[in-house]
Design an enzyme around this catalytic site. Structure first.
Site, PDB file in Angstrom:
ATOM      1  N   HIS A  90       0.782  -1.187  -0.096  1.00 10.20           N
ATOM      2  CA  HIS A  90       0.073  -0.144  -0.105  1.00 10.20           C
ATOM      3  C   HIS A  90       0.908   1.315   0.007  1.00 10.20           C
ATOM      4  O   HIS A  90       2.043   1.073   0.625  1.00 10.20           O
ATOM      5  CB  HIS A  90      -0.736   0.014   1.188  1.00 10.20           C
ATOM      6  CG  HIS A  90      -1.949  -0.913   1.357  1.00 10.20           C
ATOM      7  ND1 HIS A  90      -2.423  -1.872   2.225  1.00 10.20           N
ATOM      8  CD2 HIS A  90      -2.777  -1.041   0.512  1.00 10.20           C
ATOM      9  CE1 HIS A  90      -3.266  -2.777   2.178  1.00 10.20           C
ATOM     10  NE2 HIS A  90      -3.633  -2.198   0.801  1.00 10.20           N
ATOM     11  N   CYS A 123      -2.709   0.175   9.742  1.00  7.43           N
ATOM     12  CA  CYS A 123      -3.724  -1.029   9.013  1.00  7.43           C
ATOM     13  C   CYS A 123      -4.833  -1.385  10.245  1.00  7.43           C
ATOM     14  O   CYS A 123      -5.992  -1.691  10.092  1.00  7.43           O
ATOM     15  CB  CYS A 123      -3.261  -2.343   8.632  1.00  7.43           C
ATOM     16  SG  CYS A 123      -1.848  -1.931   7.869  1.00  7.43           S
TER      17      CYS A 123
HETATM   18  N1  GLY Z   1      -2.690  -9.330   4.592  1.00  2.00           N
HETATM   19  C1  GLY Z   1      -2.968  -8.014   4.284  1.00  2.00           C
HETATM   20  C2  GLY Z   1      -3.513  -7.751   3.060  1.00  2.00           C
HETATM   21  O1  GLY Z   1      -2.934  -8.493   2.253  1.00  2.00           O
HETATM   22  O2  GLY Z   1      -4.411  -6.997   2.840  1.00  2.00           O
END
Ligand code: GLY
Length: 264
Positions: free
Chosen positions: A160, A247
């Protein structure tokens, strides 16, 4: 009041999505206790915690950040790029409805919250495997009337945008320059991660304090040497699931006086 939405670690976290990491065994009990410690730090920092129950069949559901973008004026429930994560949004949307008017990203759009970095009234959006052009277009259409700018940013080598860069002060970014180009963010102060710690650019800013993983001591020293106030937490089991500190929560002001003039 600052609200922090979290969700308990799923018992199926071992089946999480992995994009850039090799799969290693995850100890669910340790992951749970690390997550509890993370929540405790958020509460110590003054957040009002809204903890959602675990989702046994949604391995990545602890990573609530990806399910929504919460702005002062509204909340946008995302459509995560990984199909296995689409159902995660439902429970989060129900809680968000108490605080904001809710909008949704719809098919064929995809958008992960981890790809959206808000700096003032600019939303930087990572161009990754999780966020597509339709997702960005829908976001832009929704927020433009509220005078937000949306800027897309190339990201390479990580999951991300916020794996590569996060805000650690009013005008200061913590960044891995191998994964994202600092020029995209204009004239700001930059703190580089230590090159031995490529995953170290993800820090969670709450007010003027940071939550930061224990696994990046060299970069931690760089943050502290800048006078930043840092609360350190061990999230090693969650990191094996390609998660990070941003997250694991959605953080926002409970309510704000809205005084924005909409464009005609
Ligand atoms: N394991 C976090 C994701 O891939 O979104």
């Amino acid at each position: 009041m600052i609200v922090a939405i979290t969700r308990e670690v799923s018992p199926s976290i071992a089946r999480c999505e992995l994009t850039h990491l090799t799969r290693h065994e995850i100890d669910v009990e340790v992951a749970r206790s690390q997550h509890l410690q993370y929540e405790k730090i958020l509460m110590d920092m003054g957040c009002h915690l809204r903890r959602l129950p675990p989702e046994p069949n949604l391995p990545d559901s602890v990573f609530v950040e990806d399910t929504a973008i919460v702005l002062d004026e509204l909340a946008l429930v995302t459509r995560p790029g990984a199909t296995s994560r689409r159902e995660e949004t439902r429970g989060v949307a129900e809680v968000l409805r108490e605080y904001r008017t809710i909008f949704h990203i719809v098919s064929p759009g995809t958008l992960d919250g981890g790809d959206v970095l808000q700096i003032g009234r600019t939303l930087y959006v990572g161009k990754t495997g999780r966020t597509n052009e339709s997702g960005v277009d829908q976001l832009m259409e929704l927020v433009s009337p509220y005078k937000y700018k949306v800027e897309t940013v190339e990201v390479e080598g990580c999951l991300h945008l916020k794996s590569a860069v996060t805000l650690v002060g009013e005008n200061t970014l913590l960044i891995n320059k191998s994964w994202v180009d600092p020029k995209r963010f204009g004239s700001r102060e930059y703190i580089d991660i230590d090159p031995m710690e490529p995953y170290a650019a993800n820090a969670l800013l709450v007010g003027d304090q940071l939550v930061y993983p224990a696994s990046f001591p060299k970069t931690l020293r760089r943050l502290e040497s800048k006078g930043l106030s840092v609360r350190v937490v061990d999230v090693s089991e969650l990191q094996k699931a390609e998660g990070a500190v941003t997250c694991c929560s959605l953080i926002f002001e409970k309510s704000l006086p809205i005084n924005i003039e909409l464009d005609a």
